[in-house]
Design an enzyme around this catalytic site. Structure first.
Site, PDB file in Angstrom:
ATOM      1  N   HIS A   1       1.831  -1.520   1.285  1.00  0.00           N
ATOM      2  CA  HIS A   1       2.511  -2.803   1.321  1.00  0.00           C
ATOM      3  C   HIS A   1       3.159  -2.967   2.705  1.00  0.00           C
ATOM      4  O   HIS A   1       3.632  -2.014   3.295  1.00  0.00           O
ATOM      5  CB  HIS A   1       3.605  -2.839   0.244  1.00  0.00           C
ATOM      6  CG  HIS A   1       4.172  -4.191   0.023  1.00  0.00           C
ATOM      7  ND1 HIS A   1       3.645  -5.075  -0.899  1.00  0.00           N
ATOM      8  CD2 HIS A   1       5.221  -4.830   0.591  1.00  0.00           C
ATOM      9  CE1 HIS A   1       4.348  -6.191  -0.882  1.00  0.00           C
ATOM     10  NE2 HIS A   1       5.308  -6.068   0.013  1.00  0.00           N
TER      11      HIS A   1
ATOM     12  N   ASP B   1      -0.881   0.017  -1.881  1.00  0.00           N
ATOM     13  CA  ASP B   1       0.360  -0.695  -2.185  1.00  0.00           C
ATOM     14  C   ASP B   1       0.894  -0.190  -3.520  1.00  0.00           C
ATOM     15  O   ASP B   1       0.321  -0.468  -4.580  1.00  0.00           O
ATOM     16  CB  ASP B   1       0.088  -2.201  -2.250  1.00  0.00           C
ATOM     17  CG  ASP B   1       1.359  -3.028  -2.292  1.00  0.00           C
ATOM     18  OD1 ASP B   1       2.359  -2.566  -2.894  1.00  0.00           O
ATOM     19  OD2 ASP B   1       1.360  -4.150  -1.753  1.00  0.00           O
TER      20      ASP B   1
ATOM     21  N   CYS C   1       4.695 -10.694   1.660  1.00  0.00           N
ATOM     22  CA  CYS C   1       5.508 -10.017   0.656  1.00  0.00           C
ATOM     23  C   CYS C   1       5.966 -11.040  -0.390  1.00  0.00           C
ATOM     24  O   CYS C   1       5.142 -11.695  -1.010  1.00  0.00           O
ATOM     25  CB  CYS C   1       6.661  -9.293   1.342  1.00  0.00           C
ATOM     26  SG  CYS C   1       7.650  -8.226   0.270  1.00  0.00           S
TER      27      CYS C   1
END
Length: 296
Positions: free
Chosen positions: A264, A232, A175
């Site tokens: 994601h 995502d 991330c």
């Protein structure tokens, strides 16, 4: 009034399924790591992976930094070493049990893994339950130069006190930490390999965070494996492809893997975004990539 910029930042950080209710700001700095998982999640998933410490040394450490000891987590195989080093860059939620377990997973396959708490100066992530608050009050206020220097300090610690071999140095981030993997690869000339798990490529440029991952793609010093999901919502695949192509045009190596329908956070086994097959495939690819590029 709703904070639209905070909403955009939260989406870019991949905060699907995370708590975003308003809470009062906490004004103290972390002096140790949190126990358990981040509080900024709606629920803990049943598939949470736990890696034991058999055959390895694992636990919280204090990493010498420029302004005092920085909390972190280290896992390393038993034995004299030295072992190849992987710097583990956290998500936005701190070095909680998921990041600690990643360190143990790496140690179980022969690595000295060190995860420094890169946001320790900006806020106590162990108390925060509001993901947007974390982005607004901690992430956006952490200078890139600060956490890059802290990663350098973690590497020095690994080489001097944690049985690490800095001649075989890699970095892996998730991330926001995936963004960090891109930037650190552009910073560290002796880095052998980097792995970016769904790190944002674009983003707002500020005085303390002046460059995006896309900005530095042509400047990376090490081969980089980019692991992303086609579903995502915060990171269009086209932006990653552009970064890859920019790197390739500069003679750099970026290997991009895009998992169909993966959102994601597909590696985060404690979150609803977890997808077992891409998570396992990405992990195996990451380990193979490290070894193929001198981190092993």
């Amino acid at each position: 009034m709703r904070d639209e910029r905070s909403d955009d930042a939260a989406r870019a950080a991949g905060l699907t399924g995370l708590v975003t209710e308003p809470l009062s700001r906490r004004g103290f700095v972390m002096t140790g790591l949190m126990s358990g998982l981040t509080l900024a999640t709606t629920r803990v998933e049943a598939q949470v992976i736990h890696t034991d410490s058999a055959g390895i040394e694992a636990g919280e450490v204090r990493i010498p930094a420029g302004d005092g000891p920085m909390p972190g987590y280290r896992a390393v195989p038993e034995g004299a070493g030295p072992f190849p080093v992987v710097l583990v860059i956290e998500e936005i939620f701190g070095v909680h049990d998921y990041i600690k377990d990643i360190c143990r997973r790496l140690a179980q396959v022969g690595y000295c893994a060190v995860a420094p708490e890169l946001y320790a100066r900006q806020g106590d992530l162990s108390t925060m339950t509001d993901a947007k608050q974390i982005v607004r009050d901690v992430i956006s206020k952490t200078p890139d130069a600060q956490w890059i220097a802290d990663l350098d300090a973690a590497a020095a610690y690994a080489g001097s006190a944690a049985k690490g071999d800095l001649g075989r140095l890699g970095v892996m981030g998730w991330c926001r930490g995936g963004r960090g993997a891109w930037l650190y690869a552009a910073h560290r000339r002796d880095l052998k390999a980097a792995v970016a798990w769904y790190g944002p490529i674009q983003g707002e440029r500020t005085e303390i965070q002046p460059r995006t991952a896309g900005d530095v793609a042509a400047e990376i010093h090490a081969p980089l494996l980019a692991l992303y999901g086609s579903a995502d919502a915060g990171i269009p695949v086209a932006t990653v492809e552009e970064a890859r192509d920019r790197a390739k045009a500069a003679g750099k190596t970026v290997e991009l893997v895009v998992y169909p329908e993966a959102p994601h956070g597909f590696h985060a086994d404690y979150r609803p975004s977890y997808r077992r097959e891409p998570a396992e495939d990405g992990w195996n690819r990451a380990l193979a990539f490290l070894k193929a590029n001198g981190v092993g």
